[in-house]
Design a protein around this motif. Structure first.
Motif, PDB file in Angstrom:
ATOM      1  N   THR A 138       4.198   3.823   7.350  1.00 25.08           N
ATOM      2  CA  THR A 138       3.971   5.277   7.464  1.00 25.08           C
ATOM      3  C   THR A 138       5.143   6.084   6.919  1.00 25.08           C
ATOM      4  N   ASP A 139       4.765   7.221   6.352  1.00 26.29           N
ATOM      5  CA  ASP A 139       5.663   8.157   5.658  1.00 26.29           C
ATOM      6  C   ASP A 139       5.877   9.317   6.626  1.00 26.29           C
ATOM      7  N   GLU A 140       6.967   9.272   7.382  1.00 22.47           N
ATOM      8  CA  GLU A 140       7.016  10.076   8.599  1.00 22.47           C
ATOM      9  C   GLU A 140       7.851  11.346   8.526  1.00 22.47           C
TER      10      GLU A 140
ATOM     11  N   GLY B 197      -9.633   4.475  -7.676  1.00 18.72           N
ATOM     12  CA  GLY B 197     -10.355   5.742  -7.543  1.00 18.72           C
ATOM     13  C   GLY B 197     -10.431   6.180  -6.090  1.00 18.72           C
ATOM     14  N   TRP B 198     -11.233   7.185  -5.853  1.00 20.67           N
ATOM     15  CA  TRP B 198     -11.389   7.717  -4.498  1.00 20.67           C
ATOM     16  C   TRP B 198     -12.770   7.428  -3.954  1.00 20.67           C
ATOM     17  N   ILE B 199     -12.832   7.297  -2.635  1.00 28.08           N
ATOM     18  CA  ILE B 199     -14.145   7.250  -1.992  1.00 28.08           C
ATOM     19  C   ILE B 199     -14.547   8.702  -1.731  1.00 28.08           C
ATOM     20  N   LEU B 200     -15.642   9.090  -2.328  1.00 28.54           N
ATOM     21  CA  LEU B 200     -16.092  10.477  -2.198  1.00 28.54           C
ATOM     22  C   LEU B 200     -17.371  10.529  -1.373  1.00 28.54           C
TER      23      LEU B 200
ATOM     24  N   LEU C 298      -6.678   8.777   9.950  1.00 29.06           N
ATOM     25  CA  LEU C 298      -7.018   8.144   8.676  1.00 29.06           C
ATOM     26  C   LEU C 298      -8.541   8.030   8.567  1.00 29.06           C
ATOM     27  N   HIS C 299      -9.058   8.328   7.363  1.00 26.09           N
ATOM     28  CA  HIS C 299     -10.506   8.250   7.167  1.00 26.09           C
ATOM     29  C   HIS C 299     -10.874   7.023   6.332  1.00 26.09           C
ATOM     30  N   ILE C 300     -12.161   6.899   6.036  1.00 28.80           N
ATOM     31  CA  ILE C 300     -12.631   5.690   5.354  1.00 28.80           C
ATOM     32  C   ILE C 300     -11.982   5.525   3.975  1.00 28.80           C
ATOM     33  N   GLY C 301     -11.588   6.661   3.354  1.00 34.41           N
ATOM     34  CA  GLY C 301     -10.934   6.597   2.042  1.00 34.41           C
ATOM     35  C   GLY C 301      -9.594   5.879   2.137  1.00 34.41           C
ATOM     36  N   HIS C 302      -8.794   6.236   3.156  1.00 34.70           N
ATOM     37  CA  HIS C 302      -7.500   5.564   3.343  1.00 34.70           C
ATOM     38  C   HIS C 302      -7.720   4.069   3.581  1.00 34.70           C
ATOM     39  N   THR C 303      -8.821   3.775   4.273  1.00 38.61           N
ATOM     40  CA  THR C 303      -9.108   2.393   4.630  1.00 38.61           C
ATOM     41  C   THR C 303      -9.220   1.511   3.392  1.00 38.61           C
TER      42      THR C 303
ATOM     43  N   VAL D 252      -2.147   2.108  -5.254  1.00 37.75           N
ATOM     44  CA  VAL D 252      -2.066   3.534  -4.927  1.00 37.75           C
ATOM     45  C   VAL D 252      -3.348   4.234  -5.355  1.00 37.75           C
ATOM     46  N   GLY D 253      -3.656   5.344  -4.679  1.00 38.63           N
ATOM     47  CA  GLY D 253      -4.800   6.152  -5.104  1.00 38.63           C
ATOM     48  C   GLY D 253      -4.416   6.946  -6.339  1.00 38.63           C
ATOM     49  N   LYS D 254      -5.427   7.402  -7.067  1.00 37.46           N
ATOM     50  CA  LYS D 254      -5.163   8.065  -8.347  1.00 37.46           C
ATOM     51  C   LYS D 254      -4.330   9.338  -8.189  1.00 37.46           C
ATOM     52  N   ASP D 255      -4.392   9.967  -6.986  1.00 36.72           N
ATOM     53  CA  ASP D 255      -3.655  11.227  -6.789  1.00 36.72           C
ATOM     54  C   ASP D 255      -2.151  11.023  -6.737  1.00 36.72           C
ATOM     55  N   ILE D 256      -1.691   9.805  -6.460  1.00 35.69           N
ATOM     56  CA  ILE D 256      -0.240   9.629  -6.313  1.00 35.69           C
ATOM     57  C   ILE D 256       0.317   8.673  -7.366  1.00 35.69           C
TER      58      ILE D 256
ATOM     59  N   THR E   5       0.886  -1.181   0.000  1.00 42.63           N
ATOM     60  CA  THR E   5       0.000   0.000   0.000  1.00 42.63           C
ATOM     61  C   THR E   5       0.910   1.213   0.000  1.00 42.63           C
ATOM     62  N   PRO E   6       0.382   2.407  -0.246  1.00 44.17           N
ATOM     63  CA  PRO E   6       1.213   3.587  -0.015  1.00 44.17           C
ATOM     64  C   PRO E   6       1.506   3.642   1.486  1.00 44.17           C
ATOM     65  N   ILE E   7       2.595   4.282   1.841  1.00 44.93           N
ATOM     66  CA  ILE E   7       2.809   4.489   3.272  1.00 44.93           C
ATOM     67  C   ILE E   7       2.118   5.806   3.623  1.00 44.93           C
ATOM     68  N   TYR E   8       1.336   5.775   4.700  1.00 42.77           N
ATOM     69  CA  TYR E   8       0.436   6.891   5.010  1.00 42.77           C
ATOM     70  C   TYR E   8       1.159   8.001   5.757  1.00 42.77           C
ATOM     71  N   TYR E   9       0.719   9.251   5.519  1.00 42.96           N
ATOM     72  CA  TYR E   9       1.220  10.365   6.332  1.00 42.96           C
ATOM     73  C   TYR E   9       0.555  10.267   7.696  1.00 42.96           C
ATOM     74  N   PRO E  10       1.340  10.275   8.756  1.00 42.23           N
ATOM     75  CA  PRO E  10       0.681  10.175  10.069  1.00 42.23           C
ATOM     76  C   PRO E  10       0.302  11.553  10.615  1.00 42.23           C
TER      77      PRO E  10
HETATM   78  N1  MSP Z   1       2.593   9.403   1.957  1.00 40.37           N
HETATM   79  C1  MSP Z   1       2.040   9.384   0.652  1.00 40.37           C
HETATM   80  C2  MSP Z   1       2.269   8.049  -0.019  1.00 40.37           C
HETATM   81  C3  MSP Z   1       3.703   7.661  -0.180  1.00 40.37           C
HETATM   82  S1  MSP Z   1       3.858   6.098  -0.916  1.00 40.37           S
HETATM   83  C4  MSP Z   1       5.465   5.943  -1.210  1.00 40.37           C
HETATM   84  C5  MSP Z   1       0.539   9.669   0.722  1.00 40.37           C
HETATM   85  N2  MSP Z   1      -0.038   9.451   1.895  1.00 40.37           N
HETATM   86  S2  MSP Z   1      -1.599   9.780   2.224  1.00 40.37           S
HETATM   87  O1  MSP Z   1      -1.768   9.392   3.597  1.00 40.37           O
HETATM   88  O2  MSP Z   1      -1.902  11.118   1.889  1.00 40.37           O
HETATM   89  O3  MSP Z   1      -2.456   8.880   1.272  1.00 40.37           O
HETATM   90  C6  MSP Z   1      -2.328   7.476   1.285  1.00 40.37           C
HETATM   91  C7  MSP Z   1      -3.277   6.844   0.302  1.00 40.37           C
HETATM   92  O4  MSP Z   1      -4.626   7.083   0.649  1.00 40.37           O
HETATM   93  C8  MSP Z   1      -3.125   7.342  -1.139  1.00 40.37           C
HETATM   94  O5  MSP Z   1      -3.084   6.248  -2.029  1.00 40.37           O
HETATM   95  C9  MSP Z   1      -4.388   8.127  -1.375  1.00 40.37           C
HETATM   96  O6  MSP Z   1      -4.784   8.100  -2.721  1.00 40.37           O
HETATM   97  C10 MSP Z   1      -5.349   7.349  -0.520  1.00 40.37           C
HETATM   98  N3  MSP Z   1      -6.557   8.121  -0.240  1.00 40.37           N
HETATM   99  C11 MSP Z   1      -6.673   9.299   0.430  1.00 40.37           C
HETATM  100  N4  MSP Z   1      -7.974   9.676   0.396  1.00 40.37           N
HETATM  101  C12 MSP Z   1      -8.710   8.770  -0.276  1.00 40.37           C
HETATM  102  C13 MSP Z   1     -10.063   8.585  -0.561  1.00 40.37           C
HETATM  103  N5  MSP Z   1     -10.980   9.461  -0.207  1.00 40.37           N
HETATM  104  N6  MSP Z   1     -10.423   7.455  -1.216  1.00 40.37           N
HETATM  105  C14 MSP Z   1      -9.529   6.475  -1.567  1.00 40.37           C
HETATM  106  N7  MSP Z   1      -8.239   6.622  -1.316  1.00 40.37           N
HETATM  107  C15 MSP Z   1      -7.813   7.781  -0.739  1.00 40.37           C
HETATM  108  O7  MSP Z   1      -0.048  10.035  -0.288  1.00 40.37           O
END
Ligand code: MSP
Length: 645
Positions: free
Chosen positions: A51-53, A291-294, A20-25, A260-264, A11-16
């Motif tokens: 996590t991307d710290e 895609g994204w959960i909107l 985290l919301h349902i989209g990240h889930t 990965v999500g479409k934004d990255i 998965t992408p590593i998340y920004y802490p």
């Molecule tokens: N830290 C970077 C990723 C680095 S990977 C080498 C990052 N982190 S993030 O926390 O902002 O996002 C993590 C993931 O969550 C991304 O793939 C992003 O597209 C996804 N999402 C964030 N909001 C989302 C929704 N509403 N719906 C689906 N996925 C979403 O980007």
């Protein structure tokens, strides 16, 4: 013994920096399901998240929280790990970019690229978007703002290192064109080629000096490595690339899928492959941009205050209900909508009604008719072949969908089998078979077919809804040997002589969220449009009548409403679709009276929830005094879906 095939998913590593919301889930639940599915197929599958710290955004968030960045990320990581544990995420490794081993890898790659001339020192003049951690040229800004998030950018002017992306542009383009699956789905590939690669890649600024929360450039410590160049190598630092972690590169690299999500996707299909090419490493096999959960109103955002907390939902509705909802809602590569109504209707219609009822009816009938143990003596029935064929096809269809990977499609296939099994109950009418002694072997056969189908459904469900899959297997006492992928290749692996026991329902039906119900009550009644009746004629026009759409539908099943004695819940076949309709006729009909009958349904009524169960239409009846009759269609030529006019 032949070695197992390997599979590596990330998965992408998340920004802490925020909850985290349902989209990240979604990304994590989908990756977990894909990895579990590969394990079911027999792969040696490895799942990485983390996590991307580092970076300016984290440093600022820590300052705002009055904490030093390390304490801030340590605490946030605990919360994120707890979320994954709650959602049954079975990762193999959790990587943190503040791990000393990861830092070693990033420094080694940066130094190598500098030594070989791919990275050089220069002066950065341009815009920087801190929330997106992205550099932009003036030409890329939209109305002077970040083209991704539309927020204000800061002008940056600092000495910096640059990566010569242009050195690798041709090779990258060739790779993308020769490997059609590298960027999936196709639409994302075209976007990358036409909007970024073909117009010409600008050299990328890969270090910062205006803050210090990052990996120091080993040979110039006033600089920290740009956060994306720090983050992307997590996928290989986790495998021990140029550090002292267990050495897994040979086994798992190149990755099979980066989810990965479409934004990255840009970072993963341009910067990351170029970094890998420069380092002399093979490229990942697939970058899947979902895609994204909107929300109905658009994106979820902390500043708007509309973020949906997955912990609250999991506590309220259960982990598997949440997993099912996000997986089913996000169709291949497209955006999905979250709203609580939809989640509730997924629970009531798909989980409680279709799956839950299939299990509870099957177990209840086995207990009632055979004291829980299906007799060995059985005889074949008319509808067996059709059910068996679909049961054997379903694992293949699911595997095909998971190749893409498309979890929503995979679940759709499993639910087709569930619906087929429910229909099989109605076709065989076990409640009538029990009344005739000589039909008991046939009844045993029906119950065996249902139990065996449920075994197959449960094995297939486990990767997606682990708790539900296990609960069904446990309730049916399925031995481990009948829980494998191989066991799905033939119909009839459910052992003889097993005794099933009734448990609580898998998914109790839920009521609509209270707040929404109250809002609906408060909403002013819509203004009545004047009709021809209001004009004193007492009649409607042909146009008024034509606005009502009516069709012939077949009753597939009918159950008592769980909370209302007066109501029956019908599942209907309309030819092109299935419908659930709740009707207040329980006083006049038993659940089994109308099964198989063709009735007339108003199909364009707005759906309503009746005592928490969705009703999508109306079944027409004639009434006289206390007598009520459901209008039925006898002509066998009049197939389901026929228009009534
Ligand atoms: N830290 C970077 C990723 C680095 S990977 C080498 C990052 N982190 S993030 O926390 O902002 O996002 C993590 C993931 O969550 C991304 O793939 C992003 O597209 C996804 N999402 C964030 N909001 C989302 C929704 N509403 N719906 C689906 N996925 C979403 O980007």
């Amino acid at each position: 013994m032949a070695e197992k095939k390997t599979f590596y998913i990330t998965t992408p590593i998340y920004y802490p920096s925020g909850d985290l919301h349902i989209g990240h889930t979604y990304t994590t639940v989908a990756s977990d399901s894909i990895c579990r599915f590969k394990k079911l197929l027999g792969y040696d599958a490895y799942f990485l998240t983390g996590t991307d710290e580092h970076g300016q955004k984290i440093q600022q968030s820590a300052e705002e929280a009055g904490k030093d960045p390390q304490t801030f990320v340590d605490e946030a990581t605990v919360t994120i790990k707890a979320l994954w544990e709650k959602l049954d995420i079975d990762y193999d490794q959790y990587i943190r970019t503040t791990d000393p081993e990861h830092i070693k890898t990033v420094q080694a790659i940066f130094k190598q690229l500098y030594d070989q001339g791919d990275i050089y020192k220069g002066q950065y003049e341009g815009a920087y978007c801190t929330p997106c951690e992205s550099f932009w040229t003036d030409g890329q800004l939209v109305d002077g703002k970040c083209p991704d998030c539309h927020r204000e950018v800061q002008q940056a002017s600092e000495e910096a290192y640059f990566l010569k992306l242009s050195n690798y542009a041709d090779r990258l383009l060739k790779h993308i064109e020769e490997n059609p699956d590298f960027i999936t789905p196709e639409s994302r590939k075209n976007e990358m080629i036409n909007n970024f690669i073909k117009p010409g890649l600008q050299d990328l600024c890969v270090s910062r000096t205006s803050f210090n929360w990052g990996v120091p450039v080993s040979f110039d410590p006033g600089h920290v490595v740009y956060v994306w160049i720090d983050a992307l190598p997590n996928y290989i630092s986790a495998l021990g690339y140029r550090n002292d972690k267990p050495q897994l590169m040979d086994k798992y690299w190149p990755a099979d899928i980066h989810m990965v999500g479409k934004d990255i996707i840009r970072f993963h299909t341009i910067y990351w492959p170029i970094l890998l090419m420069a380092a002399g490493l093979p490229l990942p096999k697939k970058v899947y941009g979902h895609g994204w959960i909107l929300l109905k109103g658009g994106k979820m955002s902390k500043s708007v205050g509309n973020v949906v907390d997955p912990v609250v939902l999991a506590d309220k509705y259960g982990v598997d209900a949440l997993r099912y909802h996000v997986l089913r809602e996000m169709t291949f590569g497209s955006d999905g909508i979250y709203n609580e109504d939809l989640l509730v209707s997924h629970i009531n219609a798909d989980l409680a009604n279709d799956l839950g009822n299939l299990l509870s009816r099957t177990v209840a009938m086995t207990v009632k008719y055979f004291e829980g143990t299906i007799p060995e003596k059985r005889t074949g029935g008319d509808f067996d072949e059709d059910l068996q064929a679909l049961a054997l096809q379903t694992p293949k269809s699911v595997a095909e969908a998971m190749e893409l990977p498309d979890c929503s499609k995979a679940l759709e296939h499993i639910w087709k089998l569930v619906s087929r099994a429910n229909k099989y109950i109605d076709e065989n009418t076990p409640w009538l078979l029990i009344k005739e002694e000589d039909k008991h072997p046939l009844l045993a056969n029906v119950m065996y077919h249902l139990t065996e189908t449920l075994r197959m459904v449960a094995v297939l469900l486990q990767p997606f809804l682990p708790q539900t899959g296990s609960a069904i297997l446990e309730q049916l006492e399925v031995p481990e040997t009948a829980q494998t992928w191989e066991s799905l290749q033939s119909f009839g692996r459910y052992p003889e002589g097993v005794t099933v026991v009734r448990h609580d329902p898998l998914f109790p039906r839920v009521e609509l969220p209270k707040k929404e119900k109250e809002e609906k009550k408060k909403a002013p009644a819509p203004k009545k449009q004047p009709t021809s009746q209001d004009q004193g004629e007492g009649k409607i026009t042909i146009d008024d009548f034509a606005a009502v759409e009516m069709k012939v539908a077949e009753v597939l099943s009918c159950d008592q409403h769980p909370d209302a004695d007066r109501l029956l819940v019908f599942q209907l076949d309309l030819g092109s679709e299935k419908r659930q309709i709740v009707s207040g006729i329980a006083e006049h009909y038993q659940s089994s009276d109308l099964i198989g009958k063709k009735v007339i349904v108003v199909t364009n009524l707005k759906p309503v929830n009746l005592r928490g169960v969705r009703s999508d239409g109306m079944i027409l009846c004639a009434t006289k005094g206390k007598k009520l009759t459901v209008l039925t269609v006898d002509d066998p030529e009049m197939k389901v879906g026929a228009k009534v006019s």
